[in-house]
Design a protein around this motif. Sequence first.
Motif, mmCIF file in Angstrom:
data_model
loop_
_atom_site.group_PDB
_atom_site.id
_atom_site.type_symbol
_atom_site.label_atom_id
_atom_site.label_comp_id
_atom_site.label_asym_id
_atom_site.label_seq_id
_atom_site.Cartn_x
_atom_site.Cartn_y
_atom_site.Cartn_z
ATOM 1 N N LEU A 126 -9.439 -18.122 -19.866
ATOM 2 C CA LEU A 126 -10.797 -18.020 -20.391
ATOM 3 C C LEU A 126 -11.758 -18.568 -19.345
ATOM 4 C CD1 LEU A 126 -10.247 -19.297 -24.048
ATOM 5 C CD2 LEU A 126 -10.593 -16.932 -23.320
ATOM 6 N N LEU A 157 -9.014 -24.277 -19.927
ATOM 7 C CA LEU A 157 -9.549 -22.929 -20.096
ATOM 8 C C LEU A 157 -9.015 -21.976 -19.027
ATOM 9 C CD1 LEU A 157 -13.283 -23.662 -21.017
ATOM 10 C CD2 LEU A 157 -11.512 -22.738 -22.519
ATOM 11 N N THR A 213 -19.589 -24.597 -25.189
ATOM 12 C CA THR A 213 -19.411 -24.127 -26.561
ATOM 13 C C THR A 213 -18.303 -24.898 -27.258
ATOM 14 O OG1 THR A 213 -20.122 -21.900 -25.934
ATOM 15 C CG2 THR A 213 -18.911 -22.118 -28.004
ATOM 16 N N ILE A 214 -17.176 -25.052 -26.570
ATOM 17 C CA ILE A 214 -16.053 -25.791 -27.142
ATOM 18 C C ILE A 214 -16.422 -27.247 -27.364
ATOM 19 C CG2 ILE A 214 -13.712 -26.613 -26.671
ATOM 20 C CD1 ILE A 214 -13.195 -23.971 -25.253
ATOM 21 N N THR A 236 -17.391 -20.668 -18.873
ATOM 22 C CA THR A 236 -18.618 -20.550 -19.668
ATOM 23 C C THR A 236 -18.402 -21.009 -21.111
ATOM 24 O OG1 THR A 236 -18.031 -18.234 -20.061
ATOM 25 C CG2 THR A 236 -19.600 -18.682 -18.299
ATOM 26 N N TYR A 237 -17.137 -21.087 -21.531
ATOM 27 C CA TYR A 237 -16.824 -21.539 -22.884
ATOM 28 C C TYR A 237 -16.831 -23.060 -22.995
ATOM 29 C CZ TYR A 237 -15.266 -16.796 -24.065
ATOM 30 O OH TYR A 237 -15.219 -15.451 -24.299
ATOM 31 N N ASP A 238 -16.948 -23.763 -21.875
ATOM 32 C CA ASP A 238 -16.836 -25.228 -21.852
ATOM 33 C C ASP A 238 -17.811 -25.892 -22.816
ATOM 34 O OD1 ASP A 238 -16.590 -27.918 -21.242
ATOM 35 O OD2 ASP A 238 -16.323 -27.573 -19.117
#
Length: 332
Positions: free
Chosen positions: A284, A279, A291-292, A287-289
């Motif tokens: 990116l 990420l 979610t992915i 915080t997307y960890d």
Amino acid sequence: MKRLLKMRELSSFLFLIALFVIVGIMNPSFLSAENIIACFNESVVYIIISVGMAFAIIVGEIDVSVGANLGFTATVVSCMLRDGQNWALAFVVGIMIGVLFGLFNGWGVAVMGVPSLIFTLGTNGVMRGMMYVYTGGAWVENLPADFKALYTNTLVGDISVCFAVTAIVVVIVHLLLKNTKRGRYFTAVGDNPGGATLVGIPAVRTKVAAYVICGVFAAISGIVFSSRIGFITATSGSGYEMKAVAACVLGGISLSGGVGSVIGASIGAVIMASISRLLVFMQLGSTYDNTITGVMLITIVVADALMQKNTAEKNRRERLAARTAVQGKGEM
């Protein structure tokens, strides 16, 4: 070649390579030996806890208390080391925590027949509460420098000693699972518990053993986690249960049991551990960890369910065709 192509681990390995290549195309600076090796070095905790989870899933169950097991073991071992206790004693105590909670989960699920998700969720709550009581909510810090250096010691080049040892252990466990009689019990019980019992395989004892192994690996991951992070909080290990399940599913282990290997779980663990670093190179936020991770888990689980449904339908049609052919010959 046909046998190789049918290996579920191969698809996971190809997915890992494709992931690295795609990120490398987006940001060429990622494709350096240093970054690739770092992805593997940072995956040690994930690999260890995922290998343990693999045993629980292969026998057709699940253990959502592994994150709490990791955190509680890390807390106890870190406190002992901080207070000057002998390393060997601290490590033995940590392993025994894993054994005891593994036996407890195995008793509740295999012997008492409580659904594994519910029982291990309860165990998770118990261990989280014990962590807070044990530390009073305070951080555990000031660990010995030599202990914290264990995780960073390198063997060849930038490859860490922890990763090398972990890789060797995974290969040994894989060979024991695939090439020994008792090792194949786990797959047999996960595939068909009733059928396994009929042919003399101790299904209950095998499930208990799977939970003990799962607990031990979670405890070991807690010790390694302590060395890597250098301090412990009351929430340490939180979320690792989802990462472990996702790693196993990504590695080709079926949630219905009976299919998969620890090699696949390890490859999945490397994928999960690499997401945060990937990420960064994709510009990116971390915080997307989660979610992915959730999206990947849902996608693979749905795909696995569809594959099982298609396989079951195919087997049903083959049995029907064979029965029809036999009846046709009888009438002639």
